[in-house]
Write a protein that holds these residues in place. Sequence first.
Motif: not given
Length: 176
Positions: A50-72
């Motif tokens: 099930e998708p989450g109702s909200r997501y919180t990404i912690i960090g400013s590196g490439k993994t955090a960026m990739d996670t934001c992009g993947w979620l979208i």
Amino acid sequence: ATGQRLGDAGVRVKPGGLDNRLAWTTMPPPMLSERTRWDLRPNRLADRSEPGSRYTIIGSGKTAMDTCGWLIEQGAAPERIRWIKPREPLMLNRAFTQPRELVASDMQLQASIARAAAAAEHPMDLAMRLRSDEVFVQIHTDVEPTAFRGGTISIGEVERIRQVEDVVRRGYVRRI
């Protein structure tokens, strides 16, 4: 085991919560409350039924960026994503590092670096000149960059990630 400590960071491990595959690279990890029931590894997002109702990404590196992009890419609305960013990094534009047009893009890269280095008065000036030439890219250009780690990102990824507007810039997370 409950109450086990990981390394010198003082992170308490809760059964089913964290394991030794979680890596903290630059700062000690935040303290986790005994009530924390989150799985903090980005690669586990794909396993959720099930998708989450909200997501919180912690960090400013490439993994955090990739996670934001993947979620979208997976259909998460950008307004459901909060990004806690302790730094504002500059990244290398992938267009200058890809093998397809390697000779031409490498010549462009070398010319941009030489031009910027010759004119720059200090390191930040050099970085801003390279950003102006799109050798360096930055997710949020309204914030002064504070890091460069040599990560590589495409313009398409930058545009996708810029959709996340709920960005918290208050330093490092110390407790969850």
